[in-house]
Design an enzyme around this catalytic site. Structure first.
Site, PDB file in Angstrom:
ATOM      1  N   THR A  78       0.836  -1.213   0.000  1.00 13.90           N
ATOM      2  CA  THR A  78       0.000   0.000   0.000  1.00 13.90           C
ATOM      3  C   THR A  78       0.860   1.248   0.000  1.00 13.90           C
ATOM      4  OG1 THR A  78      -1.687  -1.196   1.251  1.00 13.90           O
ATOM      5  CG2 THR A  78      -1.867   1.190   1.192  1.00 13.90           C
ATOM      6  N   TYR A 115     -12.661  -2.979  -2.117  1.00 18.50           N
ATOM      7  CA  TYR A 115     -13.827  -2.448  -2.807  1.00 18.50           C
ATOM      8  C   TYR A 115     -14.969  -3.439  -2.969  1.00 18.50           C
ATOM      9  CZ  TYR A 115     -16.866   0.045  -6.011  1.00 18.50           C
ATOM     10  OH  TYR A 115     -17.964   0.632  -6.584  1.00 18.50           O
ATOM     11  N   TYR A 135      -2.661  -9.792   4.530  1.00 18.38           N
ATOM     12  CA  TYR A 135      -2.590  -8.405   5.009  1.00 18.38           C
ATOM     13  C   TYR A 135      -4.011  -7.912   5.257  1.00 18.38           C
ATOM     14  CZ  TYR A 135      -1.506  -3.341   4.709  1.00 18.38           C
ATOM     15  OH  TYR A 135      -1.391  -1.994   4.933  1.00 18.38           O
ATOM     16  N   ARG A 147      -8.460   0.682   4.857  1.00 14.44           N
ATOM     17  CA  ARG A 147      -8.130   0.977   3.467  1.00 14.44           C
ATOM     18  C   ARG A 147      -8.965   0.148   2.489  1.00 14.44           C
ATOM     19  NH1 ARG A 147      -3.349   4.410   2.804  1.00 14.44           N
ATOM     20  NH2 ARG A 147      -3.762   4.093   0.611  1.00 14.44           N
ATOM     21  N   LYS A 187      -0.240  -9.923   8.502  1.00 13.61           N
ATOM     22  CA  LYS A 187       0.036  -8.538   8.897  1.00 13.61           C
ATOM     23  C   LYS A 187      -1.292  -7.963   9.366  1.00 13.61           C
ATOM     24  CE  LYS A 187       1.299  -3.978   7.079  1.00 13.61           C
ATOM     25  NZ  LYS A 187       1.638  -3.185   5.872  1.00 13.61           N
ATOM     26  N   ILE A 246       5.581  -4.398  10.113  1.00 12.88           N
ATOM     27  CA  ILE A 246       5.772  -3.919   8.744  1.00 12.88           C
ATOM     28  C   ILE A 246       5.414  -2.443   8.795  1.00 12.88           C
ATOM     29  CG2 ILE A 246       5.040  -4.093   6.336  1.00 12.88           C
ATOM     30  CD1 ILE A 246       4.598  -7.066   6.774  1.00 12.88           C
TER      31      ILE A 246
END
Length: 297
Positions: free
Chosen positions: A44, A107, A133, A138, A161, A203
Site C-alpha cells: 500500500t 472495494y 494483510y 483501506r 500482517k 511492517i
C-alpha cells in the site's frame, strides 16, 4: 526474515511520474545500512494502486536487482480479483523474493467464505510463503480471526500482517492458530504493544525515514526490554501519528525528500502533494523524533 522491523517501502518517482531507480537504490542502501530485517516492495505504501500491472512486477524486480541479495524482499501481490492475484504471484515465482504480502480484496467486500477461497486459491498457485494483510480502514474488508485460523492450515500461508489497530485481535488470533503462525503488526502506533502481546515485529511506514530507530525498537522488544522500548517509542509517537495526518504515503514521501532520502516526492493522481499545514506538522514530528538529513548511502 519475517521478524523485527520490516519496511513498507515507498516507491520513489521522478517529476514525470516514472519510478526513480537512483532514489530506489539510495533507499535500499539506507535500509541495508540501518539493519532493517526485510523490505516489502509495492505494498500500500508503495502505491500499488496507481502502478500498472507491468510496473508492479517491474518495481519488485528492480528492487531485487538493486538489493543484490543484501536484504530480503517481500513482494506485495494483493489484488481485488483472485485471478489477478494468482497471475502476479506466479510472475514472481523463482525471482528471489522470499514471500508475498497479499492484502484482502478491496472495494468488492467479499464474505468470509469469499476471503477464504481467495487466499486459498492464491496460495495453491505457488510455493512462495504467503502473508495475509488485513487493513480494513483501506480496503473496506475485514478478515476475521476464525477465517485466519482456517487459512493457517494451508501449508504456505505462514502469517498475517494485522493492521486493524485492535490489540485484542492479537490474542484472538493467537488462541486459534499454531504457535509457528506469524503475527506481524501493521500499525506503527500500536506496534510495541502488539509485540508485547506476541507479534514478531512490524511492517512499518515509520521505518522509511527512521529505519535505525525502528530496528532498535524491535530489538528491545525482542529482548524484553520494554521500559527502554517504551521510552524510544514515546519519542517516535508523534512521528507515527503525523505520518497519517494525510493519506499514506503522502506524508512519508514528503518526509523522505525533506530528509534527503529521495530526490522527489512525486505522487500519482489521485494522490496529491502534502499540504503546507501537513508539512509544518511533519517538521515538528521529525524534530521531536530526533531525525536529521541522511548522508549518502
Amino acid at each position: 526474515m519475517f521478524t523485527g522491523s520490516i519496511v513498507a517501502l515507498i516507491t520513489p518517482m521522478n517529476y514525470q511520474g516514472n519510478v526513480c531507480r537512483k532514489s530506489l537504490k539510495k533507499l535500499i542502501d539506507y535500509h541495508v545500512y540501518s539493519g532493517t530485517s526485510a523490505i516489502v516492495s509495492v505494498g500500500t505504501t508503495g502505491e500499488s494502486a496507481t502502478l500498472s500491472h507491468s510496473e508492479h512486477s517491474d518495481v519488485i524486480l528492480m528492487t531485487l536487482d538493486l538489493a543484490d541479495g543484501r536484504i530480503p524482499i517481500i513482494a506485495g501481490t494483493g489484488a481485488n480479483a483472485t485471478a489477478e492475484g494468482v497471475l502476479l504471484t506466479k510472475r514472481l515465482t523463482n525471482t528471489g523474493v522470499i514471500g508475498c504480502l497479499t492484502v484482502t480484496p478491496y472495494y468488492n467486500r467479499p464474505t468470509q467464505e469469499g476471503l477464504y477461497q481467495h487466499f486459498k486459491i492464491i496460495a495453491e498457485s505457488t510455493d512462495l510463503p504467503q502473508i495475509i494483510y488485513n487493513v480494513p480502514s483501506r480496503t473496506g474488508c475485514d478478515i476475521l480471526p476464525k477465517t485466519i485460523a482456517r487459512l493457517s492450515k494451508i501449508k504456505n500461508i505462514i502469517g498475517i500482517k494485522e493492521a486493524t489497530g485492535d490489540l485484542s485481535r492479537i490474542s484472538q488470533i493467537r488462541d486459534l492458530v499454531n504457535k509457528d503462525f506469524i503475527l506481524i503488526s501493521g500499525d506503527d502506533i500500536t506496534a510495541l504493544d502488539s509485540m508485547q502481546l506476541g507479534s514478531t515485529g512490524i511492517i512499518s511506514v515509520t521505518a522509511n525515514i527512521a529505519a535505525r530507530e525502528m530496528v532498535t525498537l524491535c530489538i528491545l522488544a525482542q529482548q524484553g526490554k520494554f521500559f527502554e522500548a517504551r521510552r524510544l517509542n514515546q519519542r517516535l509517537m508523534l512521528l507515527h501519528q503525523t505520518l497519517f495526518c494525510e493519506t499514506n504515503p503522502i506524508p512519508v514521501k514528503w518526509a523522505a525528500k525533506y530528509l534527503g532520502l529521495i530526490i522527489e516526492d512525486t505522487l500519482r493522481l489521485p494522490m496529491t502533494p502534502l499540504t503546507k499545514k501537513g508539512q509544518n506538522k511533519m517538521i515538528q514530528a521529525i524534530i521531536k523524533a530526533g531525525l536529521y538529513v541522511k548522508k549518502e548511502y
